[in-house]
Scaffold this active site. Structure first.
Site, PDB file in Angstrom:
ATOM      1  CB  SER A   1      28.091  -1.588  14.377  1.00 25.40           C
ATOM      2  OG  SER A   1      27.142  -2.267  13.581  1.00 25.40           O
TER       3      SER A   1
ATOM      4  CB  ALA B   1      21.739 -11.556  13.604  1.00 20.04           C
TER       5      ALA B   1
ATOM      6  CD  GLU C   1      29.252 -13.243  17.273  1.00 22.13           C
ATOM      7  OE1 GLU C   1      29.380 -12.020  17.285  1.00 22.13           O
ATOM      8  OE2 GLU C   1      29.009 -13.885  16.238  1.00 22.13           O
TER       9      GLU C   1
HETATM   10  C1  5RP Z   1      29.961 -10.667  14.649  1.00 25.62           C
HETATM   11  C2  5RP Z   1      28.497 -10.821  14.436  1.00 25.62           C
HETATM   12  C3  5RP Z   1      27.659  -9.603  14.571  1.00 25.62           C
HETATM   13  O1  5RP Z   1      26.683  -9.810  15.521  1.00 25.62           O
HETATM   14  C4  5RP Z   1      27.032  -9.339  13.240  1.00 25.62           C
HETATM   15  O2  5RP Z   1      28.064  -9.217  12.280  1.00 25.62           O
HETATM   16  C5  5RP Z   1      26.186  -8.060  13.241  1.00 25.62           C
HETATM   17  O3  5RP Z   1      26.987  -6.938  13.371  1.00 25.62           O
HETATM   18  P1  5RP Z   1      26.458  -5.463  13.196  1.00 25.62           P
HETATM   19  O4  5RP Z   1      25.597  -5.176  14.373  1.00 25.62           O
HETATM   20  O5  5RP Z   1      27.706  -4.630  13.168  1.00 25.62           O
HETATM   21  O6  5RP Z   1      25.705  -5.388  11.902  1.00 25.62           O
HETATM   22  O7  5RP Z   1      27.980 -11.883  14.183  1.00 25.62           O
HETATM   23  O8  5RP Z   1      30.654 -11.875  14.443  1.00 25.62           O
END
Ligand code: 5RP
Length: 231
Positions: free
Chosen positions: A33, A90, A110
């Site tokens: 997000s 992250a 990633e």
């Molecule tokens: C996806 C990830 C994202 O970077 C992590 O979940 C953070 O997401 P968000 O910005 O929605 O909190 O590792 O695999």
């Protein structure tokens, strides 16, 4: 914190990260997000003054779609040598810049983009900060063929694995057709030791411990300030 307030913070960190992208560079774009806001901000910047990026690689079909809808051409990782910069989100970031990623299930791509980038910036809001890694299920991507054996081995190590499920109760399937076992360990006493164990467990494709990979974190604090923390 309310979602609207948290989104505002993520957006501000994303705006600052977009301002750091060098014209003509090769850019890696993560998933999540916060990264969604980053793509919005990158688009705005590109529309005001074209960035003429040499190439863009990304870590999920979601981000790819958003980038393409906004007029960016997306390359395969195999088409480039190295990205100049990867901007990603992250799930948790420790004091020493180690992190847990993969909350969105895109950890394998990633990590592949992160290790093939000259510089790695994470954009997070302050709720992601921890002193010691933990406080979030650690994703482990596993091959379907041996997932049951891997799960038993992880359970025997006291790592409390659980298959990640979709909203309709089916096993979550990754981009590569694998499953995710989320490990419930909090805190993770020795992240490097656990990473080493998982790196050598046959059937594990990748795990969400991102150690020694992040160079800089843009942290959106609830008082509205953005902290730029460099390793
Ligand atoms: C996806 C990830 C994202 O970077 C992590 O979940 C953070 O997401 P968000 O910005 O929605 O909190 O590792 O695999």
């Amino acid at each position: 914190m309310q979602k609207a307030e948290q989104d505002k913070l993520k957006q501000e960190a994303a705006r600052q990260a977009a301002a750091m992208v060098k014209p003509g560079s090769i850019l890696g774009v993560g998933t999540g997000s916060t990264v969604k806001f980053f793509i919005d901000e990158l688009t705005k910047r590109n529309q005001t003054s074209p960035l003429n990026l040499k190439a863009i690689v990304t870590t999920s079909s979601r981000s790819q779609r958003q980038l393409e809808e906004n007029g960016f051409h997306v390359n395969e990782l195999s088409e480039i040598d190295q990205a100049d910069l990867i901007v990603d989100g992250a799930d948790r970031v420790a004091d020493n810049f180690d992190g847990i990623k993969g909350g969105g299930g895109a950890l394998t791509l990633e990590k592949n983009v992160a290790v093939n980038s000259k510089k790695c910036i994470w954009i997070v809001d302050e709720s992601k900060l921890v002193h010691q890694l933990g406080d979030f299920p650690l994703p482990v991507e596993v091959l379907p063929i041996s997932c049951e054996q891997v799960k038993r081995k992880l359970a025997a190590q006291g790592l409390n694995p659980e298959f990640r499920l979709t909203d309709d109760g089916k096993r979550f399937v990754t981009h590569y057709g694998n499953y995710i076992l989320d490990l419930h360990v909090d805190p993770i006493p020795v992240p490097a030791g656990l990473a080493d164990y998982l790196d050598h467990l046959v059937g594990v494709v990748e795990h969400g411990l991102f150690l020694n990979m992040c160079d800089e974190v843009l942290i959106a604090h609830s008082d509205g300030t953005i902290e730029d923390r460099k390793r």
